[in-house]
Motif scaffolding. Structure first.
Motif, PDB file in Angstrom:
ATOM      1  N   ASN A 202       0.806  -1.214   0.000  1.00 30.50           N
ATOM      2  CA  ASN A 202       0.000   0.000   0.000  1.00 30.50           C
ATOM      3  C   ASN A 202       0.847   1.275   0.000  1.00 30.50           C
ATOM      4  O   ASN A 202       0.333   2.363   0.222  1.00 30.50           O
ATOM      5  N   ASN A 203       2.140   1.132  -0.231  1.00 30.80           N
ATOM      6  CA  ASN A 203       3.060   2.269  -0.375  1.00 30.80           C
ATOM      7  C   ASN A 203       3.127   3.157   0.855  1.00 30.80           C
ATOM      8  O   ASN A 203       3.422   4.342   0.756  1.00 30.80           O
ATOM      9  N   LYS A 204       2.860   2.617   2.027  1.00 35.26           N
ATOM     10  CA  LYS A 204       2.905   3.422   3.254  1.00 35.26           C
ATOM     11  C   LYS A 204       4.325   3.663   3.735  1.00 35.26           C
ATOM     12  O   LYS A 204       4.557   4.553   4.533  1.00 35.26           O
ATOM     13  N   ILE A 205       5.258   2.858   3.276  1.00 39.45           N
ATOM     14  CA  ILE A 205       6.668   3.098   3.593  1.00 39.45           C
ATOM     15  C   ILE A 205       7.467   3.043   2.301  1.00 39.45           C
ATOM     16  O   ILE A 205       7.106   2.340   1.354  1.00 39.45           O
ATOM     17  N   ARG A 206       8.504   3.791   2.233  1.00 38.15           N
ATOM     18  CA  ARG A 206       9.459   3.783   1.120  1.00 38.15           C
ATOM     19  C   ARG A 206       8.809   4.048  -0.233  1.00 38.15           C
ATOM     20  O   ARG A 206       9.250   3.550  -1.254  1.00 38.15           O
ATOM     21  N   PHE A 207       7.717   4.807  -0.221  1.00 38.83           N
ATOM     22  CA  PHE A 207       7.044   5.344  -1.401  1.00 38.83           C
ATOM     23  C   PHE A 207       6.397   4.305  -2.320  1.00 38.83           C
ATOM     24  O   PHE A 207       5.270   4.481  -2.727  1.00 38.83           O
ATOM     25  N   ASN A 208       7.126   3.262  -2.711  1.00 35.67           N
ATOM     26  CA  ASN A 208       6.637   2.306  -3.702  1.00 35.67           C
ATOM     27  C   ASN A 208       6.935   0.879  -3.265  1.00 35.67           C
ATOM     28  O   ASN A 208       7.950   0.631  -2.602  1.00 35.67           O
ATOM     29  N   TYR A 209       6.079  -0.048  -3.653  1.00 34.40           N
ATOM     30  CA  TYR A 209       6.337  -1.458  -3.397  1.00 34.40           C
ATOM     31  C   TYR A 209       7.531  -1.868  -4.250  1.00 34.40           C
ATOM     32  O   TYR A 209       7.576  -1.587  -5.448  1.00 34.40           O
ATOM     33  N   ALA A 210       8.492  -2.512  -3.649  1.00 41.32           N
ATOM     34  CA  ALA A 210       9.709  -2.904  -4.364  1.00 41.32           C
ATOM     35  C   ALA A 210       9.418  -4.013  -5.361  1.00 41.32           C
ATOM     36  O   ALA A 210       8.612  -4.905  -5.106  1.00 41.32           O
ATOM     37  N   GLY A 211      10.091  -3.955  -6.474  1.00 38.45           N
ATOM     38  CA  GLY A 211      10.033  -5.020  -7.475  1.00 38.45           C
ATOM     39  C   GLY A 211      11.445  -5.358  -7.891  1.00 38.45           C
ATOM     40  O   GLY A 211      12.374  -4.557  -7.720  1.00 38.45           O
ATOM     41  N   ILE A 212      11.626  -6.545  -8.437  1.00 39.96           N
ATOM     42  CA  ILE A 212      12.953  -6.925  -8.921  1.00 39.96           C
ATOM     43  C   ILE A 212      13.395  -5.898  -9.965  1.00 39.96           C
ATOM     44  O   ILE A 212      12.640  -5.533 -10.860  1.00 39.96           O
ATOM     45  N   GLY A 213      14.611  -5.397  -9.811  1.00 42.90           N
ATOM     46  CA  GLY A 213      15.146  -4.389 -10.715  1.00 42.90           C
ATOM     47  C   GLY A 213      14.957  -2.966 -10.224  1.00 42.90           C
ATOM     48  O   GLY A 213      15.555  -2.038 -10.768  1.00 42.90           O
ATOM     49  N   TYR A 214      14.141  -2.763  -9.203  1.00 38.10           N
ATOM     50  CA  TYR A 214      13.980  -1.431  -8.620  1.00 38.10           C
ATOM     51  C   TYR A 214      15.266  -1.058  -7.887  1.00 38.10           C
ATOM     52  O   TYR A 214      16.030  -1.923  -7.474  1.00 38.10           O
ATOM     53  N   THR A 215      15.473   0.225  -7.707  1.00 37.04           N
ATOM     54  CA  THR A 215      16.614   0.728  -6.954  1.00 37.04           C
ATOM     55  C   THR A 215      16.131   1.223  -5.602  1.00 37.04           C
ATOM     56  O   THR A 215      15.088   1.876  -5.516  1.00 37.04           O
ATOM     57  N   TYR A 216      16.900   0.924  -4.563  1.00 35.23           N
ATOM     58  CA  TYR A 216      16.628   1.513  -3.259  1.00 35.23           C
ATOM     59  C   TYR A 216      17.506   2.741  -3.136  1.00 35.23           C
ATOM     60  O   TYR A 216      18.731   2.663  -3.223  1.00 35.23           O
ATOM     61  N   ASP A 217      16.887   3.899  -2.981  1.00 36.41           N
ATOM     62  CA  ASP A 217      17.593   5.165  -2.832  1.00 36.41           C
ATOM     63  C   ASP A 217      17.681   5.478  -1.340  1.00 36.41           C
ATOM     64  O   ASP A 217      16.677   5.811  -0.716  1.00 36.41           O
ATOM     65  N   GLU A 218      18.868   5.364  -0.783  1.00 39.97           N
ATOM     66  CA  GLU A 218      19.069   5.568   0.656  1.00 39.97           C
ATOM     67  C   GLU A 218      18.720   6.985   1.103  1.00 39.97           C
ATOM     68  O   GLU A 218      18.119   7.180   2.160  1.00 39.97           O
ATOM     69  N   SER A 219      19.093   7.981   0.323  1.00 39.06           N
ATOM     70  CA  SER A 219      18.856   9.362   0.744  1.00 39.06           C
ATOM     71  C   SER A 219      17.364   9.691   0.803  1.00 39.06           C
ATOM     72  O   SER A 219      16.931  10.482   1.636  1.00 39.06           O
ATOM     73  N   ARG A 220      16.580   9.081  -0.058  1.00 38.57           N
ATOM     74  CA  ARG A 220      15.131   9.308  -0.050  1.00 38.57           C
ATOM     75  C   ARG A 220      14.389   8.246   0.761  1.00 38.57           C
ATOM     76  O   ARG A 220      13.202   8.374   0.997  1.00 38.57           O
ATOM     77  N   ASP A 221      15.095   7.180   1.140  1.00 41.16           N
ATOM     78  CA  ASP A 221      14.499   6.006   1.777  1.00 41.16           C
ATOM     79  C   ASP A 221      13.306   5.541   0.941  1.00 41.16           C
ATOM     80  O   ASP A 221      12.182   5.411   1.421  1.00 41.16           O
ATOM     81  N   ALA A 222      13.595   5.309  -0.359  1.00 46.90           N
ATOM     82  CA  ALA A 222      12.533   5.007  -1.314  1.00 46.90           C
ATOM     83  C   ALA A 222      12.972   3.927  -2.296  1.00 46.90           C
ATOM     84  O   ALA A 222      14.146   3.847  -2.670  1.00 46.90           O
ATOM     85  N   PHE A 223      11.996   3.124  -2.724  1.00 48.96           N
ATOM     86  CA  PHE A 223      12.198   2.212  -3.849  1.00 48.96           C
ATOM     87  C   PHE A 223      11.745   2.937  -5.102  1.00 48.96           C
ATOM     88  O   PHE A 223      10.657   3.529  -5.142  1.00 48.96           O
TER      89      PHE A 223
END
Length: 103
Positions: free
Chosen positions: A49-70
Motif C-alpha cells: 500500500n506504499n505506506k513506507i518507502r514510497f513504492n512497493y519494491a520489485g525486482i530491478g527497482y533501486t533503493y535510494d538511501e537518501s530518499r528512503d525510497a524504492f
C-alpha cells in the motif's frame, strides 16, 4: 505478514519475499537485520500500500538511501523523477500511446 526486499551491492532489488510482521523480532533482532544477516544481503521492508518507502519494491527497482525510497527502473530517457512520489513522470507521446494500446 510483511514483505521484504533484498538488495545487491548496487542497491538493486534482487528478490522480494513474504516474512513475519515487522513488529516481531527474531533472535532479538529486528526483521530487516535478521533477514539481511541470514541471506548476506541488505534487506529493506516494502509495502503493497506504499505506506513506507514510497513504492512497493520489485525486482530491478533501486533503493535510494537518501530518499528512503524504492524507485522503478526509468521508463524512458525523457522521464523525470517526481520527488513527492518517487515515481517517473513521462510525457513522451509515443511511450504513452504504447502503454494505452498494450493495456
Amino acid at each position: 505478514m510483511a514483505h521484504y526486499a533484498f538488495l545487491d551491492e548496487n542497491n538493486i532489488v534482487t528478490e522480494v519475499i513474504v516474512g513475519i510482521n515487522e513488529t516481531e523480532t527474531i533472535e532479538g533482532l529486528d526483521t530487516e537485520t535478521w533477514y539481511g544477516n541470514f541471506r548476506g544481503q541488505v534487506c529493506k521492508r516494502t509495502s503493497y500500500n506504499n505506506k513506507i518507502r514510497f513504492n512497493y519494491a520489485g525486482i530491478g527497482y533501486t533503493y535510494d538511501e537518501s530518499r528512503d525510497a524504492f524507485i522503478a527502473p526509468k521508463c524512458h530517457d525523457e522521464a523525470l523523477l517526481d520527488e513527492a512520489t518517487c515515481r517517473w513522470v513521462c510525457n513522451n507521446a509515443e511511450h504513452l500511446t504504447a502503454i494505452v494500446t498494450t493495456n
